[in-house]
Design an enzyme around this catalytic site. Structure first.
Site, PDB file in Angstrom:
ATOM      1  N   TYR A 296      20.418  38.945  25.146  1.00 32.70           N
ATOM      2  CA  TYR A 296      21.197  38.350  24.065  1.00 32.70           C
ATOM      3  C   TYR A 296      21.769  39.440  23.163  1.00 32.70           C
ATOM      4  O   TYR A 296      22.966  39.440  22.838  1.00 32.70           O
ATOM      5  CB  TYR A 296      20.324  37.391  23.251  1.00 32.70           C
ATOM      6  CG  TYR A 296      21.080  36.712  22.118  1.00 32.70           C
ATOM      7  CD1 TYR A 296      21.906  35.629  22.368  1.00 32.70           C
ATOM      8  CD2 TYR A 296      20.980  37.184  20.813  1.00 32.70           C
ATOM      9  CE1 TYR A 296      22.617  35.017  21.343  1.00 32.70           C
ATOM     10  CE2 TYR A 296      21.681  36.579  19.777  1.00 32.70           C
ATOM     11  CZ  TYR A 296      22.496  35.497  20.054  1.00 32.70           C
ATOM     12  OH  TYR A 296      23.198  34.906  19.032  1.00 32.70           O
TER      13      TYR A 296
ATOM     14  N   THR B 173      35.154  27.289  20.178  1.00 31.82           N
ATOM     15  CA  THR B 173      34.229  27.067  21.289  1.00 31.82           C
ATOM     16  C   THR B 173      32.815  26.855  20.745  1.00 31.82           C
ATOM     17  O   THR B 173      32.482  27.291  19.648  1.00 31.82           O
ATOM     18  CB  THR B 173      34.236  28.253  22.273  1.00 31.82           C
ATOM     19  OG1 THR B 173      33.557  29.377  21.684  1.00 31.82           O
ATOM     20  CG2 THR B 173      35.653  28.652  22.656  1.00 31.82           C
ATOM     21  N   GLY B 174      31.999  26.164  21.531  1.00 30.13           N
ATOM     22  CA  GLY B 174      30.643  25.874  21.074  1.00 30.13           C
ATOM     23  C   GLY B 174      30.645  25.067  19.794  1.00 30.13           C
ATOM     24  O   GLY B 174      29.872  25.327  18.867  1.00 30.13           O
ATOM     25  N   ALA B 175      31.503  24.053  19.749  1.00 30.64           N
ATOM     26  CA  ALA B 175      31.813  23.375  18.486  1.00 30.64           C
ATOM     27  C   ALA B 175      31.035  22.088  18.258  1.00 30.64           C
ATOM     28  O   ALA B 175      31.347  21.341  17.342  1.00 30.64           O
ATOM     29  CB  ALA B 175      33.317  23.079  18.432  1.00 30.64           C
TER      30      ALA B 175
ATOM     31  N   SER C 256      27.613  21.884  17.722  1.00 36.06           N
ATOM     32  CA  SER C 256      26.366  22.045  16.975  1.00 36.06           C
ATOM     33  C   SER C 256      26.416  23.351  16.183  1.00 36.06           C
ATOM     34  O   SER C 256      27.293  24.192  16.404  1.00 36.06           O
ATOM     35  CB  SER C 256      25.152  22.074  17.915  1.00 36.06           C
ATOM     36  OG  SER C 256      25.220  23.190  18.777  1.00 36.06           O
ATOM     37  N   GLY C 257      25.466  23.497  15.251  1.00 38.55           N
ATOM     38  CA  GLY C 257      25.291  24.750  14.542  1.00 38.55           C
ATOM     39  C   GLY C 257      26.524  25.224  13.811  1.00 38.55           C
ATOM     40  O   GLY C 257      27.301  24.433  13.276  1.00 38.55           O
TER      41      GLY C 257
END
Length: 289
Positions: free
Chosen positions: A168, A12-14, A16-17
């Site tokens: 966060y 997941t969140g793949a 960027s970064g």
């Protein structure tokens, strides 16, 4: 034969970064990688770049905004229709939001929704696919930011008090506590072919936190030249997703590919169980009860 050939890995969140680097390097080892993302244009660009870089054509896309619970349910159903199993789930997506408190489509505070509730529900809905793997792994990207938090379950939605940095950090503590409680419940249910671990990737020079605004964005911008590259930051995620030495370990918290103790007085069994029960209620799911 490449090390991860025949492994199906969802990241997941793949786009960027460290998520992008994690997906790329697992693909380089031969894995069939699924990129879960919110933005189709970015997902398709990342897909093309990973295929070109690794010469691995087995790069798929799945679309969902993890803060929207129905989208999580929809993508989980699609994954069930398309794949016989999942060998590794890397819950990498995580965001820091702005100075003003926001809520998700479901009415949950956005940091909580994106960084904890979405991954919690996704893991719950994909557990049966993970159990179909001979040896599945769930990797949860947390952060040492858990130390900079003001955790409370009496105001889990931060309705009374809100700060982007504290939210966060608290969400990263929730990631760690979720991992530890998940490991306990997997053992209690006799599920021996699924393990889970969490990690601190290091202070990574990515775009996260830019939307928080004010002094925090300024501090992050000043510190970015001294931070790790996404390549270095992804090393522990890749290690936990693929290294044989941690295949049988579950419930750990890792930094620089080594286990570390979690130093939080809030991280108790009672609080972990209460967090789990509240997460089930907020996502309308039952998970390893």
């Amino acid at each position: 034969m490449t090390p991860l050939q025949d492994k199906i890995i969802l990241v997941t969140g793949a786009t960027s970064g460290i998520g992008e680097v994690t997906a790329r390097e697992l693909a380089r080892q031969g894995a069939h990688v699924i990129l879960l993302a919110r933005n189709r244009e970015k997902a398709e660009r990342t897909q093309r770049e990973i295929i070109a870089t690794t010469n691995n054509p087995l790069i798929d896309i799945a679309m969902a905004d993890l803060s929207v619970l129905q989208e999580v349910r929809d993508v989980a159903a699609q994954l069930h229709d398309k794949y016989p199993r999942i060998d590794v789930l890397v819950n990498n997506a995580g965001l820091m939001f702005g100075a003003e408190r926001e809520v998700s489509a479901d009415g949950n505070e956005m940091t909580l929704a994106t960084n904890h509730l979405g991954p919690f529900l996704l893991t719950s809905l994909l557990l049966d696919l993970l159990q179909k793997s001979p040896a599945a792994r769930i990797v949860n990207v947390a952060s040492m930011a858990y130390k900079f938090s003001k955790p409370t379950l009496d105001d889990i939605q931060s309705a009374r008090s809100y700060s982007p940095m504290w939210e966060y950090g608290t969400s990263k503590l929730w990631n760690i506590m979720f991992t530890q409680e998940l490991a306990r419940r997997l053992r209690a249910h006799g599920i021996t072919n699924v393990t889970t671990n969490s990690l601190h990737p290091g202070a990574v020079a990515t775009g996260y936190g830019q939307q928080s605004g004010g002094w925090l964005s300024a501090v992050l911008a000043l510190g970015r030249p001294f931070m790790l590259s996404p390549e270095k930051g992804a090393e522990t995620s890749i290690f936990l997703a693929s290294d044989p030495s941690v295949a049988a370990i579950s419930g750990g918290y890792y930094s620089k590919k080594k286990p570390e103790p979690v130093k939080s007085s809030f991280n108790t069994l009672a609080n972990s169980q209460r967090l789990w029960a509240m997460s089930e209620e907020l996502t309308d799911t039952k998970f390893l009860d």
